[in-house]
Motif scaffolding. Sequence first.
Motif, PDB file in Angstrom:
ATOM      1  N   HIS A  77       0.836  -1.199   0.000  1.00  0.00           N
ATOM      2  CA  HIS A  77       0.000   0.000   0.000  1.00  0.00           C
ATOM      3  C   HIS A  77       0.872   1.250   0.000  1.00  0.00           C
ATOM      4  O   HIS A  77       2.002   1.212   0.478  1.00  0.00           O
ATOM      5  CB  HIS A  77      -0.888   0.026   1.258  1.00  0.00           C
ATOM      6  N   PRO A  78       0.330   2.362  -0.509  1.00  0.00           N
ATOM      7  CA  PRO A  78       1.019   3.630  -0.303  1.00  0.00           C
ATOM      8  C   PRO A  78       0.648   4.174   1.073  1.00  0.00           C
ATOM      9  O   PRO A  78      -0.464   3.955   1.561  1.00  0.00           O
ATOM     10  CB  PRO A  78       0.470   4.527  -1.416  1.00  0.00           C
ATOM     11  N   GLY A  79       1.579   4.861   1.704  1.00  0.00           N
ATOM     12  CA  GLY A  79       1.320   5.562   2.956  1.00  0.00           C
ATOM     13  C   GLY A  79       1.172   7.036   2.636  1.00  0.00           C
ATOM     14  O   GLY A  79       2.118   7.661   2.153  1.00  0.00           O
ATOM     15  N   LEU A  80       0.005   7.591   2.876  1.00  0.00           N
ATOM     16  CA  LEU A  80      -0.295   8.966   2.500  1.00  0.00           C
ATOM     17  C   LEU A  80      -0.387   9.847   3.735  1.00  0.00           C
ATOM     18  O   LEU A  80      -1.231   9.617   4.613  1.00  0.00           O
ATOM     19  CB  LEU A  80      -1.603   9.015   1.703  1.00  0.00           C
ATOM     20  N   ARG A  81       0.481  10.843   3.827  1.00  0.00           N
ATOM     21  CA  ARG A  81       0.496  11.752   4.967  1.00  0.00           C
ATOM     22  C   ARG A  81      -0.657  12.732   4.839  1.00  0.00           C
ATOM     23  O   ARG A  81      -0.887  13.291   3.768  1.00  0.00           O
ATOM     24  CB  ARG A  81       1.832  12.505   4.974  1.00  0.00           C
ATOM     25  N   VAL A  82      -1.411  12.913   5.912  1.00  0.00           N
ATOM     26  CA  VAL A  82      -2.539  13.843   5.922  1.00  0.00           C
ATOM     27  C   VAL A  82      -2.397  14.813   7.089  1.00  0.00           C
ATOM     28  O   VAL A  82      -1.627  14.575   8.023  1.00  0.00           O
ATOM     29  CB  VAL A  82      -3.900  13.103   6.015  1.00  0.00           C
ATOM     30  N   THR A  83      -3.147  15.888   7.031  1.00  0.00           N
ATOM     31  CA  THR A  83      -3.292  16.794   8.167  1.00  0.00           C
ATOM     32  C   THR A  83      -4.751  16.731   8.601  1.00  0.00           C
ATOM     33  O   THR A  83      -5.632  16.520   7.774  1.00  0.00           O
ATOM     34  CB  THR A  83      -2.914  18.248   7.788  1.00  0.00           C
ATOM     35  N   GLY A  84      -4.976  16.863   9.883  1.00  0.00           N
ATOM     36  CA  GLY A  84      -6.343  16.781  10.397  1.00  0.00           C
ATOM     37  C   GLY A  84      -6.934  15.398  10.195  1.00  0.00           C
ATOM     38  O   GLY A  84      -8.018  15.244   9.641  1.00  0.00           O
ATOM     39  N   ILE A  85      -6.221  14.388  10.660  1.00  0.00           N
ATOM     40  CA  ILE A  85      -6.585  12.996  10.356  1.00  0.00           C
ATOM     41  C   ILE A  85      -7.974  12.615  10.872  1.00  0.00           C
ATOM     42  O   ILE A  85      -8.682  11.854  10.215  1.00  0.00           O
ATOM     43  CB  ILE A  85      -5.506  12.012  10.849  1.00  0.00           C
ATOM     44  N   GLU A  86      -8.371  13.118  12.010  1.00  0.00           N
ATOM     45  CA  GLU A  86      -9.700  12.781  12.544  1.00  0.00           C
ATOM     46  C   GLU A  86     -10.793  13.280  11.597  1.00  0.00           C
ATOM     47  O   GLU A  86     -11.729  12.543  11.277  1.00  0.00           O
ATOM     48  CB  GLU A  86      -9.898  13.367  13.944  1.00  0.00           C
ATOM     49  N   ALA A  87     -10.673  14.525  11.151  1.00  0.00           N
ATOM     50  CA  ALA A  87     -11.666  15.091  10.237  1.00  0.00           C
ATOM     51  C   ALA A  87     -11.619  14.379   8.888  1.00  0.00           C
ATOM     52  O   ALA A  87     -12.658  14.140   8.263  1.00  0.00           O
ATOM     53  CB  ALA A  87     -11.429  16.591  10.060  1.00  0.00           C
ATOM     54  N   TYR A  88     -10.418  14.018   8.445  1.00  0.00           N
ATOM     55  CA  TYR A  88     -10.288  13.330   7.155  1.00  0.00           C
ATOM     56  C   TYR A  88     -10.940  11.951   7.221  1.00  0.00           C
ATOM     57  O   TYR A  88     -11.654  11.542   6.309  1.00  0.00           O
ATOM     58  CB  TYR A  88      -8.817  13.230   6.760  1.00  0.00           C
ATOM     59  N   ALA A  89     -10.719  11.231   8.317  1.00  0.00           N
ATOM     60  CA  ALA A  89     -11.353   9.922   8.494  1.00  0.00           C
ATOM     61  C   ALA A  89     -12.871  10.067   8.540  1.00  0.00           C
ATOM     62  O   ALA A  89     -13.597   9.266   7.943  1.00  0.00           O
ATOM     63  CB  ALA A  89     -10.842   9.254   9.769  1.00  0.00           C
ATOM     64  N   ALA A  90     -13.355  11.085   9.226  1.00  0.00           N
ATOM     65  CA  ALA A  90     -14.809  11.321   9.297  1.00  0.00           C
ATOM     66  C   ALA A  90     -15.371  11.611   7.904  1.00  0.00           C
ATOM     67  O   ALA A  90     -16.458  11.145   7.559  1.00  0.00           O
ATOM     68  CB  ALA A  90     -15.112  12.471  10.254  1.00  0.00           C
ATOM     69  N   ARG A  91     -14.626  12.362   7.100  1.00  0.00           N
ATOM     70  CA  ARG A  91     -15.060  12.642   5.722  1.00  0.00           C
ATOM     71  C   ARG A  91     -15.204  11.347   4.938  1.00  0.00           C
ATOM     72  O   ARG A  91     -16.213  11.109   4.285  1.00  0.00           O
ATOM     73  CB  ARG A  91     -14.045  13.564   5.044  1.00  0.00           C
ATOM     74  N   LEU A  92     -14.179  10.494   4.997  1.00  0.00           N
ATOM     75  CA  LEU A  92     -14.216   9.237   4.254  1.00  0.00           C
ATOM     76  C   LEU A  92     -15.404   8.388   4.701  1.00  0.00           C
ATOM     77  O   LEU A  92     -16.146   7.876   3.867  1.00  0.00           O
ATOM     78  CB  LEU A  92     -12.906   8.463   4.423  1.00  0.00           C
ATOM     79  N   LYS A  93     -15.583   8.257   6.011  1.00  0.00           N
ATOM     80  CA  LYS A  93     -16.702   7.452   6.522  1.00  0.00           C
ATOM     81  C   LYS A  93     -18.043   8.009   6.068  1.00  0.00           C
ATOM     82  O   LYS A  93     -18.927   7.259   5.672  1.00  0.00           O
ATOM     83  CB  LYS A  93     -16.651   7.374   8.049  1.00  0.00           C
ATOM     84  N   SER A  94     -18.187   9.330   6.115  1.00  0.00           N
ATOM     85  CA  SER A  94     -19.465   9.941   5.733  1.00  0.00           C
ATOM     86  C   SER A  94     -19.775   9.738   4.253  1.00  0.00           C
ATOM     87  O   SER A  94     -20.931   9.785   3.855  1.00  0.00           O
ATOM     88  CB  SER A  94     -19.475  11.433   6.067  1.00  0.00           C
ATOM     89  N   LEU A  95     -18.734   9.490   3.457  1.00  0.00           N
ATOM     90  CA  LEU A  95     -18.913   9.259   2.021  1.00  0.00           C
ATOM     91  C   LEU A  95     -18.908   7.770   1.674  1.00  0.00           C
ATOM     92  O   LEU A  95     -18.811   7.395   0.514  1.00  0.00           O
ATOM     93  CB  LEU A  95     -17.841  10.024   1.239  1.00  0.00           C
ATOM     94  N   GLY A  96     -18.990   6.921   2.707  1.00  0.00           N
ATOM     95  CA  GLY A  96     -19.141   5.490   2.489  1.00  0.00           C
ATOM     96  C   GLY A  96     -17.869   4.686   2.377  1.00  0.00           C
ATOM     97  O   GLY A  96     -17.917   3.487   2.099  1.00  0.00           O
ATOM     98  N   ALA A  97     -16.725   5.300   2.608  1.00  0.00           N
ATOM     99  CA  ALA A  97     -15.451   4.568   2.534  1.00  0.00           C
ATOM    100  C   ALA A  97     -15.153   3.894   3.875  1.00  0.00           C
ATOM    101  O   ALA A  97     -15.543   4.385   4.935  1.00  0.00           O
ATOM    102  CB  ALA A  97     -14.312   5.512   2.161  1.00  0.00           C
ATOM    103  N   SER A  98     -14.453   2.781   3.811  1.00  0.00           N
ATOM    104  CA  SER A  98     -14.060   2.091   5.037  1.00  0.00           C
ATOM    105  C   SER A  98     -12.946   2.864   5.734  1.00  0.00           C
ATOM    106  O   SER A  98     -12.104   3.488   5.083  1.00  0.00           O
ATOM    107  CB  SER A  98     -13.584   0.674   4.724  1.00  0.00           C
ATOM    108  N   VAL A  99     -12.948   2.828   7.054  1.00  0.00           N
ATOM    109  CA  VAL A  99     -11.899   3.434   7.873  1.00  0.00           C
ATOM    110  C   VAL A  99     -11.593   2.444   8.986  1.00  0.00           C
ATOM    111  O   VAL A  99     -12.459   2.139   9.798  1.00  0.00           O
ATOM    112  CB  VAL A  99     -12.338   4.791   8.466  1.00  0.00           C
ATOM    113  N   THR A 100     -10.373   1.923   8.994  1.00  0.00           N
ATOM    114  CA  THR A 100      -9.944   0.984  10.019  1.00  0.00           C
ATOM    115  C   THR A 100      -8.720   1.567  10.715  1.00  0.00           C
ATOM    116  O   THR A 100      -7.635   1.653  10.132  1.00  0.00           O
ATOM    117  CB  THR A 100      -9.585  -0.387   9.393  1.00  0.00           C
ATOM    118  N   TRP A 101      -8.912   1.997  11.955  1.00  0.00           N
ATOM    119  CA  TRP A 101      -7.821   2.612  12.723  1.00  0.00           C
ATOM    120  C   TRP A 101      -6.809   1.561  13.143  1.00  0.00           C
ATOM    121  O   TRP A 101      -7.161   0.412  13.415  1.00  0.00           O
ATOM    122  CB  TRP A 101      -8.366   3.333  13.947  1.00  0.00           C
ATOM    123  N   ASP A 102      -5.552   1.963  13.223  1.00  0.00           N
ATOM    124  CA  ASP A 102      -4.456   1.096  13.655  1.00  0.00           C
ATOM    125  C   ASP A 102      -3.543   1.927  14.542  1.00  0.00           C
ATOM    126  O   ASP A 102      -3.054   2.979  14.117  1.00  0.00           O
ATOM    127  CB  ASP A 102      -3.689   0.579  12.438  1.00  0.00           C
TER     128      ASP A 102
END
Length: 127
Positions: A69-94
Amino acid sequence: MLAAVDHVQLAAPAGSEDALRAYYVDVLGMTEIPKPPVLAARGGCWFGAGAVQLHLGVEVDFRPAKKAHPGLRVTGIEAYAARLKSLGASVTWDEDLPGYRRFYSEDPVGNRLEFLEPVVRRSGPGG
């Protein structure tokens, strides 16, 4: 001498371009990069966000990698994860990588993506 990673190539099955565009543009917030005509004829699509480029190329007998997999650096990870989930994407925290908050998601064809943000440690008095 190596200077930078120019792009990361992921594989995808033929005919998946519309689903990939919906995910990488609408969900992740990337922009589609026009492919040169000779490469566009092969199928697939390219996406970018800032200095990050992901190229999705058509692969015969495609099977998504389970570990790579690629590792993609983000800012505001909590908000970004919430965005993905709200748009139907899977989010699995590690929580297994010290010094980072991170989660995994999958694109519509099963490619694994890691999103991570360094944890900022605030020093106390005298530190």
